[in-house]
Design a protein around this motif. Structure first.
Motif, mmCIF file in Angstrom:
data_model
loop_
_atom_site.group_PDB
_atom_site.id
_atom_site.type_symbol
_atom_site.label_atom_id
_atom_site.label_comp_id
_atom_site.label_asym_id
_atom_site.label_seq_id
_atom_site.Cartn_x
_atom_site.Cartn_y
_atom_site.Cartn_z
ATOM 1 N N ARG A 316 1.004 -1.229 0.084
ATOM 2 C CA ARG A 316 -0.076 -0.029 -0.139
ATOM 3 C C ARG A 316 0.907 1.315 -0.126
ATOM 4 N NH1 ARG A 316 -3.021 -3.325 3.733
ATOM 5 N NH2 ARG A 316 -4.961 -4.168 2.527
ATOM 6 N N TYR A 317 2.058 1.267 0.802
ATOM 7 C CA TYR A 317 2.962 2.121 0.585
ATOM 8 C C TYR A 317 3.663 2.416 -1.010
ATOM 9 C CZ TYR A 317 2.645 2.550 5.517
ATOM 10 O OH TYR A 317 2.042 2.878 6.872
ATOM 11 N N ARG A 318 3.942 1.150 -1.312
ATOM 12 C CA ARG A 318 4.335 1.263 -2.656
ATOM 13 C C ARG A 318 3.453 1.923 -3.694
ATOM 14 N NH1 ARG A 318 5.093 -2.783 -7.080
ATOM 15 N NH2 ARG A 318 7.060 -2.549 -7.917
ATOM 16 N N GLU A 319 2.229 1.602 -3.423
ATOM 17 C CA GLU A 319 1.085 2.188 -4.168
ATOM 18 C C GLU A 319 1.172 3.657 -4.412
ATOM 19 O OE1 GLU A 319 -2.903 -0.100 -5.221
ATOM 20 O OE2 GLU A 319 -2.934 1.150 -3.406
ATOM 21 N N ILE A 320 1.494 4.386 -3.283
ATOM 22 C CA ILE A 320 1.566 5.893 -3.103
ATOM 23 C C ILE A 320 2.835 6.306 -3.352
ATOM 24 C CG2 ILE A 320 -0.348 5.962 -1.625
ATOM 25 C CD1 ILE A 320 1.970 6.637 0.604
ATOM 26 N N MET A 350 4.372 -10.334 -4.908
ATOM 27 C CA MET A 350 2.974 -9.377 -4.909
ATOM 28 C C MET A 350 3.501 -8.193 -5.650
ATOM 29 S SD MET A 350 1.716 -10.536 -1.120
ATOM 30 C CE MET A 350 0.299 -9.500 -1.169
ATOM 31 N N ALA A 351 4.692 -7.945 -5.540
ATOM 32 C CA ALA A 351 4.778 -6.574 -6.137
ATOM 33 C C ALA A 351 5.043 -6.775 -7.585
ATOM 34 C CB ALA A 351 6.106 -5.821 -5.668
ATOM 35 N N GLU A 352 5.331 -7.653 -8.121
ATOM 36 C CA GLU A 352 5.230 -8.120 -9.509
ATOM 37 C C GLU A 352 3.850 -8.243 -10.009
ATOM 38 O OE1 GLU A 352 7.555 -11.837 -10.591
ATOM 39 O OE2 GLU A 352 9.315 -10.693 -9.841
ATOM 40 N N ALA A 353 3.052 -8.838 -9.304
ATOM 41 C CA ALA A 353 1.521 -8.758 -9.544
ATOM 42 C C ALA A 353 0.859 -7.488 -9.645
ATOM 43 C CB ALA A 353 0.826 -9.831 -8.628
ATOM 44 N N GLN A 354 1.283 -6.697 -8.514
ATOM 45 C CA GLN A 354 0.756 -5.314 -8.457
ATOM 46 C C GLN A 354 1.268 -4.540 -9.522
ATOM 47 O OE1 GLN A 354 2.988 -2.776 -5.574
ATOM 48 N NE2 GLN A 354 0.774 -2.149 -4.707
ATOM 49 N N GLY A 357 -1.042 -5.235 -12.463
ATOM 50 C CA GLY A 357 -2.601 -4.937 -12.081
ATOM 51 C C GLY A 357 -3.354 -6.147 -11.833
ATOM 52 N N ARG A 358 -2.625 -7.134 -11.332
ATOM 53 C CA ARG A 358 -3.350 -8.353 -10.877
ATOM 54 C C ARG A 358 -3.297 -8.731 -9.010
ATOM 55 N NH1 ARG A 358 -1.853 -12.916 -14.783
ATOM 56 N NH2 ARG A 358 -3.840 -13.726 -14.139
ATOM 57 N N VAL A 359 -2.971 -7.806 -8.267
ATOM 58 C CA VAL A 359 -3.150 -8.089 -7.051
ATOM 59 C C VAL A 359 -4.115 -6.950 -6.383
ATOM 60 C CG1 VAL A 359 -1.181 -6.716 -6.550
ATOM 61 C CG2 VAL A 359 -1.967 -8.199 -4.932
ATOM 62 N N SER A 360 -5.168 -7.443 -5.655
ATOM 63 C CA SER A 360 -5.865 -6.551 -4.836
ATOM 64 C C SER A 360 -5.572 -6.401 -3.410
ATOM 65 C CB SER A 360 -7.379 -6.917 -4.675
ATOM 66 O OG SER A 360 -8.319 -6.450 -4.086
ATOM 67 N N THR A 365 -5.734 -12.981 -1.542
ATOM 68 C CA THR A 365 -4.833 -13.775 -2.336
ATOM 69 C C THR A 365 -4.574 -13.044 -3.581
ATOM 70 O OG1 THR A 365 -6.721 -15.105 -3.392
ATOM 71 C CG2 THR A 365 -5.542 -16.103 -1.586
ATOM 72 N N ILE A 366 -3.475 -13.315 -4.192
ATOM 73 C CA ILE A 366 -3.035 -12.549 -5.494
ATOM 74 C C ILE A 366 -3.935 -13.183 -6.671
ATOM 75 C CG2 ILE A 366 -1.242 -12.338 -7.390
ATOM 76 C CD1 ILE A 366 0.675 -12.625 -4.911
ATOM 77 N N ALA A 367 -4.463 -12.399 -7.270
ATOM 78 C CA ALA A 367 -5.198 -12.922 -8.655
ATOM 79 C C ALA A 367 -4.627 -13.915 -9.509
ATOM 80 C CB ALA A 367 -5.739 -11.699 -9.677
ATOM 81 N N ALA A 368 -4.976 -14.943 -9.931
ATOM 82 C CA ALA A 368 -4.404 -16.033 -10.731
ATOM 83 C C ALA A 368 -4.230 -15.355 -12.262
ATOM 84 C CB ALA A 368 -5.331 -17.181 -10.698
#
Length: 368
Positions: A316-320, A350-354, A357-360, A365-368
């Protein structure tokens, strides 16, 4: 966005939970804790600056002799080494590390601590000195002819350095401090602005303040510091956190401290104690209990939870806009190993998935 994870090394075993043991400089321990970070998947390790501790230049020189992948971050307080000398020392260490060195500039937030090394300069004066120091160091690294300089704090004639940093045009500069004076200097010199572990909204506000201080066309990256406490379950993590606080309290009592340590003079210390006064837990899992106990000194807030919960909170910090994380454990060697097993691989995944655009961050869980 890149993800950089930095740990911390010392010259001997030490923590907020136990009294330091053994000689003040222990090469075998430096080697062990540096290798532990490298094996755990950290990108960089920080050698801090204390007025009673072994010299960070030499700690990192030894660390570089035993670890061949990990990068290094040297904390340095301007004012005690002439900038012309510091430029040569830093350039030499950059060569010794194979171009793996960055500089973390700390101007000093506590008058009493500065006086231990003979510095009587006041808070804003120290930041003016840092400004001049960094200006000179960069000039030395890039000079094409000997330099003269007459400034508020430094005066020299015909300065020249045969040795320049291996990294061009200069070492990466990390910069800390939360005062207006700190932001002004950071706006001119910082490549990475380092913040302590505050809640998301406070961090976002600070990022905006830093960005507003930048001259047109300049950009900085942001680092966020924390001391995660992990458990197999959330309940186990919180039990672990309470046990850590009791161990820290026992150490303080054994040293003659009764109750909480007062907040320090540094603006960052006051900010962290202010967080503790707002609540023991902020943003669901940002724990301020140790910041309150330690008077806000140093990196003293903790994300508490399972590895997945802590990773999601960090993202969430990475998001900002945060791309660097300085992670330090309460039990240094065991925590480094635990971060390497449980947190860092998951955080990178999870950062790679973020990025795809594939992690909420609200999901489990990370989106498949």
């Amino acid at each position: 966005m890149a993800l950089h994870i930095t740990g911390m090394i010392w010259a001997r075993p030490t923590s907020d939970l136990e009294v330091p043991s053994g000689e003040a400089f222990q090469p075998d321990f430096i080697a062990a804790i540096t290798r532990a970070h490298e094996e755990a998947g950290f990108d960089r390790v920080l050698a801090g600056y204390w007025t009673n501790a072994a010299d960070g230049f030499l700690v990192l020189a030894h660390a570089a002799s035993v670890a061949h992948r990990i990068h290094f971050l040297l904390a340095h307080r301007p004012g005690f080494v002439a900038p012309t000398v510091a430029a040569r020392k830093l350039a030499t260490l950059d060569h010794l590390t194979g171009g793996r060195l960055a500089l973390h500039v700390i101007s000093g937030g506590e008058d009493l601590d500065q006086r231990k090394d003979g510095d009587a300069a006041g808070h804003t004066e120290r930041y003016r000195r840092t400004d001049e120091f960094l200006h000179i160091v960069r000039r030395i690294w890039n000079a094409e002819a000997p330099l003269d300089h007459t400034g508020e704090f430094y005066h020299f004639q015909q300065a020249w350095s045969d040795i320049r940093p291996l990294q061009k045009p200069s070492l990466p500069i990390f910069f800390g401090g939360a005062s207006d004076a700190a932001l002004q200097v950071a706006g001119r010199h910082a490549d990475v602005y380092a913040l302590f572990g505050e809640p998301l909204r406070d961090t976002a506000t600070m990022l905006d303040r830093v960005r507003a201080s930048l001259p047109e066309g300049r950009e900085v990256a942001f680092s966020w510091s924390n001391r995660p406490i992990l458990g197999a379950t959330e309940a186990e993590a919180w039990d672990h956190a309470r046990h850590i606080r009791e161990r820290a309290r026992a150490k303080l009592e054994a040293a003659g401290h009764e109750g909480l340590i007062p907040a320090g003079q540094a603006v960052n210390s006051q900010r962290l104690v202010g967080l503790a006064q707002r609540g023991e837990v902020l943003d669901e899992r940002l724990w301020t209990g140790m910041a309150e106990l330690l008077g806000g000194r140093g990196n003293s807030t903790a994300l508490v939870g399972t590895a997945e919960q802590v990773a999601r909170a960090m993202l969430r910090y990475r998001e900002i806009g945060v791309s660097h994380f300085i992670l330090r454990g309460w039990d240094p060697l065991p925590d480094v190993a635990a971060y390497g097993r449980e947190l860092i691989p998951l955080l990178r995944e999870m950062a790679e998935a973020q990025d795809r655009g594939r992690v909420s961050l609200g999901a489990r869980t990370i989106a498949a």
